[in-house]
Write a protein that holds these residues in place. Structure first.
Motif, PDB file in Angstrom:
ATOM      1  N   ALA A  36      52.694  38.475  40.495  1.00  0.00           N
ATOM      2  CA  ALA A  36      53.963  39.127  40.837  1.00  0.00           C
ATOM      3  C   ALA A  36      53.813  40.624  41.097  1.00  0.00           C
ATOM      4  CB  ALA A  36      54.971  38.897  39.709  1.00  0.00           C
ATOM      5  N   ILE A  37      52.601  41.158  40.992  1.00  0.00           N
ATOM      6  CA  ILE A  37      52.388  42.578  41.289  1.00  0.00           C
ATOM      7  C   ILE A  37      52.652  42.809  42.777  1.00  0.00           C
ATOM      8  CG2 ILE A  37      50.652  44.406  41.452  1.00  0.00           C
ATOM      9  CD1 ILE A  37      49.295  43.179  38.997  1.00  0.00           C
ATOM     10  N   PRO A  38      53.518  43.746  43.135  1.00  0.00           N
ATOM     11  CA  PRO A  38      53.791  44.005  44.557  1.00  0.00           C
ATOM     12  C   PRO A  38      52.607  44.681  45.238  1.00  0.00           C
ATOM     13  CG  PRO A  38      54.920  45.608  43.187  1.00  0.00           C
ATOM     14  CD  PRO A  38      54.316  44.600  42.247  1.00  0.00           C
ATOM     15  N   ASP A  39      52.644  44.699  46.564  1.00  0.00           N
ATOM     16  CA  ASP A  39      51.520  45.225  47.325  1.00  0.00           C
ATOM     17  C   ASP A  39      51.302  46.721  47.129  1.00  0.00           C
ATOM     18  OD1 ASP A  39      50.932  42.731  48.311  1.00  0.00           O
ATOM     19  OD2 ASP A  39      52.013  43.012  50.200  1.00  0.00           O
ATOM     20  N   ASP A  40      52.311  47.444  46.645  1.00  0.00           N
ATOM     21  CA  ASP A  40      52.121  48.872  46.380  1.00  0.00           C
ATOM     22  C   ASP A  40      51.726  49.127  44.921  1.00  0.00           C
ATOM     23  OD1 ASP A  40      54.506  48.234  45.156  1.00  0.00           O
ATOM     24  OD2 ASP A  40      55.614  49.965  45.922  1.00  0.00           O
ATOM     25  N   GLY A  41      51.404  48.056  44.190  1.00  0.00           N
ATOM     26  CA  GLY A  41      50.988  48.179  42.801  1.00  0.00           C
ATOM     27  C   GLY A  41      49.474  48.088  42.668  1.00  0.00           C
ATOM     28  N   PRO A  42      48.968  47.898  41.465  1.00  0.00           N
ATOM     29  CA  PRO A  42      47.520  47.815  41.222  1.00  0.00           C
ATOM     30  C   PRO A  42      46.973  46.449  41.632  1.00  0.00           C
ATOM     31  CG  PRO A  42      48.693  47.520  39.168  1.00  0.00           C
ATOM     32  CD  PRO A  42      49.743  47.835  40.209  1.00  0.00           C
ATOM     33  N   THR A  43      46.906  46.230  42.924  1.00  0.00           N
ATOM     34  CA  THR A  43      46.514  44.922  43.450  1.00  0.00           C
ATOM     35  C   THR A  43      45.059  44.572  43.142  1.00  0.00           C
ATOM     36  OG1 THR A  43      46.038  45.962  45.592  1.00  0.00           O
ATOM     37  CG2 THR A  43      48.227  44.997  45.298  1.00  0.00           C
ATOM     38  N   PHE A  44      44.253  45.574  42.751  1.00  0.00           N
ATOM     39  CA  PHE A  44      42.868  45.273  42.395  1.00  0.00           C
ATOM     40  C   PHE A  44      42.785  44.278  41.242  1.00  0.00           C
ATOM     41  CE2 PHE A  44      43.964  48.859  39.661  1.00  0.00           C
ATOM     42  CZ  PHE A  44      43.451  48.486  38.428  1.00  0.00           C
ATOM     43  N   LEU A  45      43.852  44.188  40.438  1.00  0.00           N
ATOM     44  CA  LEU A  45      43.844  43.254  39.310  1.00  0.00           C
ATOM     45  C   LEU A  45      43.835  41.802  39.774  1.00  0.00           C
ATOM     46  CD1 LEU A  45      46.287  45.071  36.874  1.00  0.00           C
ATOM     47  CD2 LEU A  45      43.844  44.677  36.504  1.00  0.00           C
ATOM     48  N   ARG A  46      44.250  41.558  41.005  1.00  0.00           N
ATOM     49  CA  ARG A  46      44.220  40.189  41.507  1.00  0.00           C
ATOM     50  C   ARG A  46      42.796  39.642  41.519  1.00  0.00           C
ATOM     51  NH1 ARG A  46      48.010  41.480  46.774  1.00  0.00           N
ATOM     52  NH2 ARG A  46      49.959  41.933  45.651  1.00  0.00           N
ATOM     53  N   ARG A  47      41.830  40.519  41.740  1.00  0.00           N
ATOM     54  CA  ARG A  47      40.431  40.078  41.755  1.00  0.00           C
ATOM     55  C   ARG A  47      39.960  39.638  40.371  1.00  0.00           C
ATOM     56  NH1 ARG A  47      40.089  44.590  45.319  1.00  0.00           N
ATOM     57  NH2 ARG A  47      39.391  46.012  43.674  1.00  0.00           N
ATOM     58  N   HIS A  48      40.676  40.051  39.345  1.00  0.00           N
ATOM     59  CA  HIS A  48      40.278  39.762  37.969  1.00  0.00           C
ATOM     60  C   HIS A  48      41.220  38.761  37.298  1.00  0.00           C
ATOM     61  CE1 HIS A  48      37.444  43.123  38.232  1.00  0.00           C
ATOM     62  NE2 HIS A  48      38.411  43.767  38.863  1.00  0.00           N
ATOM     63  N   ALA A  49      42.037  38.077  38.085  1.00  0.00           N
ATOM     64  CA  ALA A  49      43.048  37.186  37.513  1.00  0.00           C
ATOM     65  C   ALA A  49      42.429  36.074  36.682  1.00  0.00           C
ATOM     66  CB  ALA A  49      43.916  36.606  38.624  1.00  0.00           C
ATOM     67  N   ASP A  50      41.320  35.510  37.149  1.00  0.00           N
ATOM     68  CA  ASP A  50      40.688  34.432  36.385  1.00  0.00           C
ATOM     69  C   ASP A  50      40.178  34.946  35.045  1.00  0.00           C
ATOM     70  OD1 ASP A  50      41.195  32.606  38.353  1.00  0.00           O
ATOM     71  OD2 ASP A  50      39.175  32.633  39.196  1.00  0.00           O
ATOM     72  N   TYR A  51      39.559  36.103  35.054  1.00  0.00           N
ATOM     73  CA  TYR A  51      39.039  36.700  33.815  1.00  0.00           C
ATOM     74  C   TYR A  51      40.171  36.998  32.843  1.00  0.00           C
ATOM     75  CZ  TYR A  51      37.410  40.598  30.857  1.00  0.00           C
ATOM     76  OH  TYR A  51      37.139  41.432  29.800  1.00  0.00           O
ATOM     77  N   ILE A  52      41.247  37.571  33.340  1.00  0.00           N
ATOM     78  CA  ILE A  52      42.368  37.949  32.471  1.00  0.00           C
ATOM     79  C   ILE A  52      43.049  36.712  31.892  1.00  0.00           C
ATOM     80  CG2 ILE A  52      44.657  39.022  32.450  1.00  0.00           C
ATOM     81  CD1 ILE A  52      43.542  41.007  34.583  1.00  0.00           C
ATOM     82  N   ALA A  53      43.402  35.764  32.760  1.00  0.00           N
ATOM     83  CA  ALA A  53      44.082  34.558  32.273  1.00  0.00           C
ATOM     84  C   ALA A  53      43.158  33.724  31.386  1.00  0.00           C
ATOM     85  CB  ALA A  53      44.579  33.727  33.448  1.00  0.00           C
ATOM     86  N   GLY A  54      41.885  33.672  31.746  1.00  0.00           N
ATOM     87  CA  GLY A  54      40.941  32.896  30.963  1.00  0.00           C
ATOM     88  C   GLY A  54      40.616  33.494  29.618  1.00  0.00           C
ATOM     89  N   SER A  55      40.967  34.760  29.435  1.00  0.00           N
ATOM     90  CA  SER A  55      40.709  35.463  28.168  1.00  0.00           C
ATOM     91  C   SER A  55      41.999  35.797  27.436  1.00  0.00           C
ATOM     92  CB  SER A  55      39.936  36.762  28.450  1.00  0.00           C
ATOM     93  OG  SER A  55      38.759  36.516  29.174  1.00  0.00           O
ATOM     94  N   ALA A  56      43.081  35.153  27.808  1.00  0.00           N
ATOM     95  CA  ALA A  56      44.400  35.522  27.287  1.00  0.00           C
ATOM     96  C   ALA A  56      44.502  35.435  25.774  1.00  0.00           C
ATOM     97  CB  ALA A  56      45.476  34.644  27.932  1.00  0.00           C
ATOM     98  N   SER A  57      43.752  34.540  25.155  1.00  0.00           N
ATOM     99  CA  SER A  57      43.826  34.360  23.703  1.00  0.00           C
ATOM    100  C   SER A  57      42.797  35.189  22.945  1.00  0.00           C
ATOM    101  CB  SER A  57      43.633  32.879  23.345  1.00  0.00           C
ATOM    102  OG  SER A  57      44.693  32.097  23.834  1.00  0.00           O
ATOM    103  N   LEU A  58      42.061  36.023  23.653  1.00  0.00           N
ATOM    104  CA  LEU A  58      40.975  36.778  23.034  1.00  0.00           C
ATOM    105  C   LEU A  58      41.379  37.527  21.760  1.00  0.00           C
ATOM    106  CD1 LEU A  58      38.017  37.789  23.198  1.00  0.00           C
ATOM    107  CD2 LEU A  58      38.851  39.652  24.656  1.00  0.00           C
ATOM    108  N   PRO A  59      42.490  38.261  21.733  1.00  0.00           N
ATOM    109  CA  PRO A  59      42.824  39.004  20.510  1.00  0.00           C
ATOM    110  C   PRO A  59      43.015  38.135  19.277  1.00  0.00           C
ATOM    111  CG  PRO A  59      43.991  39.942  22.369  1.00  0.00           C
ATOM    112  CD  PRO A  59      43.368  38.663  22.847  1.00  0.00           C
ATOM    113  N   ASP A  60      43.332  36.859  19.453  1.00  0.00           N
ATOM    114  CA  ASP A  60      43.429  35.974  18.289  1.00  0.00           C
ATOM    115  C   ASP A  60      42.069  35.778  17.631  1.00  0.00           C
ATOM    116  OD1 ASP A  60      46.138  35.458  18.066  1.00  0.00           O
ATOM    117  OD2 ASP A  60      46.088  33.830  19.527  1.00  0.00           O
TER     118      ASP A  60
END
Length: 330
Positions: A36-60
């Motif tokens: 949902a990040i718009p095109d004028d936002g930090p779109t570079f995070l799209r390249r890391h979506a798998d890493y972020i979502a796949g690590s979502a429970s890391l702090p637990d």
């Protein structure tokens, strides 16, 4: 979507607050926020979506008894049991001021109300909004580094990875906060007077946020249309987080009302599904808003304050914490 590997976490049986939303909902919240990040936002995070979502429970994974120093620091970051500090208004803008205020109240009531005093400490109140703000500001700092590297024509790969890690942390705390049972002392079964006969079974937390969510097959497509346009573009972010947590806390009792039907056994229950859709969408929207706001804030030049927050000459300096509390407005 990559499945989350939670084998290390599954064996842990922790007292409240319990693990958040389970791996499915946390991953959905993170991925939906990034998409949902718009095109004028930090779109570079799209390249890391798998890493972020796949690590979502890391702090637990930082909360195991086998790593006690980490557990002591991390455990409170996953809850915000507002009934426990109803006496505290306004909420301090400093983690350490909050802890000190709790201890002062503990000393005031420990003789006349020892039962309440036993739970008047940071472990039984939570520190979630502070953890979220800390991750948010670290995200601003690493995004500022990306801007600087870009201006110098340098590679941003490592800085992007740093930002992705902070999004993992921030997404976990915001995801926790969206789950109503993380915002109440009734996190793992109803406590105290119970005239409506709500369950006191400690498994209620996991049955709602993990078993039901997995059983209903929650997906990004279920909540993406609910996220809406970016918000929180201005105003105080700490206050916005507190309001977000208050909103989720206001839905806590409804979770118990729904549980009385069939213990969350019917994965087609429309009302329970709607609760899950609504709260995960709110979590994704809040996370997306904070990511975009961090990107906007990172464009501003970082300047030291005078006097420094650590300088006793600063008019807001708190001698008990050794620093001035954060200013409002960010």
């Amino acid at each position: 979507m990559r499945p989350l590997i939670l084998a290390v976490l599954a064996a842990a049986a922790l007292p409240a607050p319990a693990f958040a939303w389970g791996g499915t909902a946390l991953a959905v919240i993170d991925r939906a926020a990034i998409e949902a990040i718009p095109d004028d936002g930090p779109t570079f995070l799209r390249r890391h979506a798998d890493y972020i979502a796949g690590s979502a429970s890391l702090p637990d994974g930082w909360r195991a008894d086998s790593e006690p120093f980490s557990k002591i620091e991390e455990d409170p970051n996953h809850g915000w049991f507002k009934e426990q500090f109803a006496f505290l208004k306004p909420i301090p803008r400093s983690r350490y001021a909050f802890v000190l205020a709790l201890h002062k109240h503990y000393e005031e009531i420990r003789d006349k109300d020892p039962e309440a005093a036993q739970r008047t400490n940071v472990r039984w109140t939570g520190t979630l909004p502070y953890a979220a703000m800390e991750a948010y500001e670290r995200l601003i700092a690493c995004m500022r580094q990306i801007r600087a590297l870009r201006s110098e024509g340098k590679d941003t790969a490592f800085a992007e990875q740093h930002c992705a890690f902070q999004v993992i942390r921030l997404g976990h705390y915001i995801g926790d906060g969206a789950q109503p049972l993380h915002d109440s002392v009734n996190s793992d079964g109803w406590r105290g007077d119970n005239p409506k006969g709500y369950t006191t079974d400690r498994t209620v937390h996991g049955r709602f946020e993990s078993r039901f969510v997995d059983g209903m097959g929650l997906a990004v497509s279920d909540i993406a249309p609910r996220i809406g346009a970016p918000g929180h573009r201005d105003g105080d972010m700490f206050d916005a987080i507190l309001a977000f947590l208050d909103d989720a806390a206001g839905r806590m009792e409804q979770v118990y009302v729904l549980e009385k039907r069939d213990r969350f056994e019917n994965f087609q229950d429309r009302d329970v599904r709607e609760m899950v859709y609504s709260q995960t969408a709110k979590g994704a929207a809040m996370l997306r808003d904070m990511i975009c706001r961090a990107w906007s804030e990172s464009a501003k030049t970082s300047r030291p304050l005078t006097p420094s927050p650590l300088d006793p000459a600063n008019p807001a300096y708190d001698p008990e914490t050794g620093s001035a509390p954060p200013l409002s407005g960010l």
